[in-house]
Design a protein around this motif. Structure first.
Motif, short mmCIF file in Angstrom:
data_model
loop_
_atom_site.label_atom_id
_atom_site.label_comp_id
_atom_site.label_asym_id
_atom_site.label_seq_id
_atom_site.Cartn_x
_atom_site.Cartn_y
_atom_site.Cartn_z
N ARG A 199 -2.44 -7.93 -2.58
CA ARG A 199 -1.35 -8.64 -3.22
C ARG A 199 -1.61 -8.71 -4.71
N TRP A 220 19.20 -5.80 -1.31
CA TRP A 220 19.79 -6.61 -0.22
C TRP A 220 21.22 -7.01 -0.58
N GLY A 232 9.36 -8.04 8.21
CA GLY A 232 9.76 -7.09 7.16
C GLY A 232 11.28 -7.06 7.08
N ALA A 233 11.79 -6.79 5.89
CA ALA A 233 13.25 -6.87 5.70
C ALA A 233 13.78 -5.60 5.04
N HIS A 248 7.11 -8.28 -1.91
CA HIS A 248 8.05 -7.15 -1.89
C HIS A 248 9.50 -7.65 -1.95
N SER A 249 9.72 -8.90 -1.50
CA SER A 249 11.08 -9.48 -1.60
C SER A 249 11.51 -9.61 -3.06
N CYS A 298 4.14 -17.45 0.53
CA CYS A 298 5.14 -16.65 1.24
C CYS A 298 4.45 -15.77 2.29
N PHE A 313 -1.74 -1.30 12.55
CA PHE A 313 -1.04 -0.02 12.50
C PHE A 313 -0.72 0.28 11.05
N THR A 314 -1.24 1.38 10.55
CA THR A 314 -1.03 1.69 9.14
C THR A 314 -0.65 3.15 8.97
N GLY A 360 1.00 -6.96 1.69
CA GLY A 360 0.75 -8.36 1.39
C GLY A 360 0.87 -9.23 2.63
N LEU A 361 1.99 -9.10 3.35
CA LEU A 361 2.18 -9.88 4.57
C LEU A 361 1.18 -9.44 5.64
N LEU A 394 3.52 -1.08 -5.87
CA LEU A 394 3.88 -1.74 -4.61
C LEU A 394 4.70 -0.77 -3.75
N HIS A 411 11.68 2.53 9.46
CA HIS A 411 10.64 3.11 10.32
C HIS A 411 11.08 3.00 11.77
N LYS A 416 -6.83 2.82 4.25
CA LYS A 416 -6.95 1.37 4.42
C LYS A 416 -7.78 0.99 5.65
N SER A 470 11.85 -13.58 12.09
CA SER A 470 11.36 -14.87 11.60
C SER A 470 11.46 -14.90 10.08
N ALA A 482 10.15 -0.84 4.67
CA ALA A 482 11.07 0.31 4.60
C ALA A 482 11.46 0.74 6.01
P1 NAP Z 1 4.16 -4.69 0.87
O1 NAP Z 1 2.97 -5.39 0.32
O2 NAP Z 1 4.80 -3.63 0.07
O3 NAP Z 1 3.75 -4.13 2.31
C1 NAP Z 1 4.58 -3.32 3.07
C2 NAP Z 1 3.72 -2.35 3.88
O4 NAP Z 1 4.58 -1.63 4.74
C3 NAP Z 1 3.02 -1.30 3.05
O5 NAP Z 1 1.80 -1.72 2.54
C4 NAP Z 1 2.82 -0.18 4.07
O6 NAP Z 1 1.69 -0.45 4.88
C5 NAP Z 1 4.05 -0.32 4.98
N1 NAP Z 1 5.09 0.66 4.62
C6 NAP Z 1 5.71 0.81 3.42
N2 NAP Z 1 6.61 1.81 3.46
C7 NAP Z 1 6.57 2.29 4.74
C8 NAP Z 1 7.27 3.33 5.43
N3 NAP Z 1 8.21 4.07 4.80
N4 NAP Z 1 6.97 3.54 6.74
C9 NAP Z 1 6.03 2.81 7.36
N5 NAP Z 1 5.32 1.83 6.75
C10 NAP Z 1 5.59 1.58 5.46
O7 NAP Z 1 5.32 -5.74 1.19
P2 NAP Z 1 5.21 -7.30 1.62
O8 NAP Z 1 5.31 -8.12 0.40
O9 NAP Z 1 4.11 -7.47 2.57
O10 NAP Z 1 6.63 -7.47 2.37
C11 NAP Z 1 6.92 -6.71 3.53
C12 NAP Z 1 8.36 -6.90 3.93
O11 NAP Z 1 8.54 -8.25 4.38
C13 NAP Z 1 9.37 -6.73 2.79
O12 NAP Z 1 10.52 -6.09 3.28
C14 NAP Z 1 9.67 -8.15 2.37
O13 NAP Z 1 10.94 -8.31 1.76
C15 NAP Z 1 9.65 -8.84 3.71
N6 NAP Z 1 9.44 -10.29 3.67
C16 NAP Z 1 10.05 -11.04 4.63
C17 NAP Z 1 9.83 -12.40 4.67
C18 NAP Z 1 10.44 -13.21 5.77
O14 NAP Z 1 10.49 -14.44 5.65
N7 NAP Z 1 10.89 -12.61 6.84
C19 NAP Z 1 9.01 -13.01 3.74
C20 NAP Z 1 8.39 -12.21 2.79
C21 NAP Z 1 8.60 -10.85 2.77
P3 NAP Z 1 0.65 0.72 5.31
O15 NAP Z 1 0.19 1.34 4.01
O16 NAP Z 1 -0.41 -0.02 6.02
O17 NAP Z 1 1.42 1.64 6.19
#
Ligand code: NAP
Ligand code: ZN
Length: 352
Positions: free
Chosen positions: A341, A52, A271-272, A42-43, A161, A207-208, A188-189, A333, A252, A213, A294, A250
């Motif tokens: 993923r 960002w 999440g970011a 998602h990044s 990642c 928690f989803t 994905g994470l 996504l 929340h 799912k 982290s 996103a």
């Molecule tokens: P992703 O596959 O899109 O997963 C995000 C999940 O968040 C979705 O599957 C959904 O899960 C939930 N979600 C989405 N919109 C929401 C909303 N409005 N309210 C509540 N839940 C919601 O993304 P990802 O690739 O796993 O990345 C997740 C986040 O981590 C991104 O912001 C990314 O930039 C960040 N990230 C950070 C790092 C780091 O080093 N800190 C590394 C990589 C990614 P459910 O359907 O289960 O609710």
């Protein structure tokens, strides 16, 4: 310098499209890799759309991708870790200064001079670094990881990642046998966090917001699943968690999860979401809870994670797509419509 095919976006509102990019001729410490698979994080989407802009503005054109698995094609004379033909992997970083206290402590991910795999100043070619949505990449051997031979490449790419970003904070906060661990957001994470926490022996609660799912969460290793929009289901877990990992992309309500921690429990956000979250002081102070963040993990820990995954046969659940479907994949996504993923089969780039 040589040219490589890649997919790039020209602006925050442009789709990703075919282009050619320069790659450097390898130096003595470089490993040249033919990319086989690249995960879609998602990044990548946040960056392509410049969401960002306040923290790390995007320089266009951008070639995203930092979950890379490929085959080594050439190595420099000083490269000892790899030889042509080896499987190799590259994650979110391709360089760091190697001398600062963070690097010396194994935290290249916190080095002030860390170079990200894409959208960082490129000290070799000028302009910015270009990521893994490409047929090849050239990387210093210090930032190239070994892939356990039993793991399939398509599902291994996301470990670079999604895997390390969830592994590192769980190790940091002592997720082990018998701990009650929450994972917020099954993307994905999140799905990697479930697999890893289960392998660490924790009692895992997902928690989803997506009721569909639920079955998958159990199959992936969760012991319980909570539909987070259901207040009664949430209330049943009040003040009961040792640790919660928040992997939501996103805006929340973070306080709804902080209040599920028991005394001294920790919630780590990985999440970011682009906008700041409103954290309740009361949610934290009443039970001496802590809230932290982290960012990916260091190189040694990334290798440790890959080896752990090799030992436990853990890879991501991937939907393999050709690169021509990348724009469609981004839209899906955004709708949380991926299990769990996307992994781009880079062979699809050859036909372009
Ligand atoms: P992703 O596959 O899109 O997963 C995000 C999940 O968040 C979705 O599957 C959904 O899960 C939930 N979600 C989405 N919109 C929401 C909303 N409005 N309210 C509540 N839940 C919601 O993304 P990802 O690739 O796993 O990345 C997740 C986040 O981590 C991104 O912001 C990314 O930039 C960040 N990230 C950070 C790092 C780091 O080093 N800190 C590394 C990589 C990614 P459910 O359907 O289960 O609710
Ligand atoms: Zn990522």
């Amino acid at each position: 310098m040589f040219k490589a095919k890649a997919y790039s976006a020209a602006s925050a509102i442009s789709p990703l499209a075919l282009t050619t990019i320069p790659r450097r001729d390898g130096t003595e410490n470089d490993v040249q890799i033919e990319i086989l698979f690249c995960g879609i994080c998602h990044s990548d989407l946040h960056s392509v759309r410049n969401e960002w802009s306040e923290f790390m503005p995007t320089q266009y054109p951008i070639v995203p991708g930092h979950e890379i698995v490929g085959r080594v094609t050439q190595v420099g004379s000083a490269v000892t870790k790899f030889k042509p033909g080896d499987l190799a992997a590259v994650g979110c970083m391709v360089d760091s200064d190697g001398t600062c206290p963070e690097c010396r402590a194994g935290f290249e991910n916190f080095c002030p001079n860390m170079v990200l795999t894409f959208n960082s100043p490129d000290k070799h070619l000028g302009a910015v670094t270009y990521g893994g949505y490409s047929e090849s990449i050239v990387v210093d051997q210090r930032f190239v990881l070994r892939v356990p031979s039993n793991l399939k490449p398509a599902g291994t790419a996301p470990l670079l990642c999604a895997g390390i970003t969830t592994y590192s904070p769980m190790r940091r906060w002592g997720v082990t046998n018998g701990k009650k661990v929450g994972v917020v957001g099954l993307g994905g994470l999140g799905h990697m966090a479930v697999k890893l926490a289960h392998a660490f022996g924790a009692h895992v609660v997902v928690f989803t917001t997506s009721p569909n799912k639920k079955e998958d969460a159990i199959r992936l290793g969760a012991d319980e699943v909570v539909i987070s929009r259901n207040a009664d289901e949430m209330q049943k877990h009040a003040e009961s968690f040792d640790f919660i990992l928040d992997a939501v992309s996103a805006d929340h309500d973070i306080n709804a999860y902080i209040s599920l921690l028991h005394r001294d429990g920790n919630l780590t956000i990985v999440g970011a979401p682009p906008k700041p979250l409103g954290v309740s002081a009361f949610a934290l102070i009443m039970r001496r809870r802590s809230f932290s963040g982290s960012n990916i993990g260091g190189i040694a820990e990334t290798q440790e994670m890959l080896d752990f995954c090799g030992k436990h046969n853990i890879t991501a659940d991937v939907e393999v797509i050709p690169i021509q479907k990348v724009n469609e994949a981004y839209e899906r996504l955004l709708k949380s419509d991926v299990k769990y993923r996307f992994s781009i089969d880079m062979a699809s780039l050859k036909s372009e």
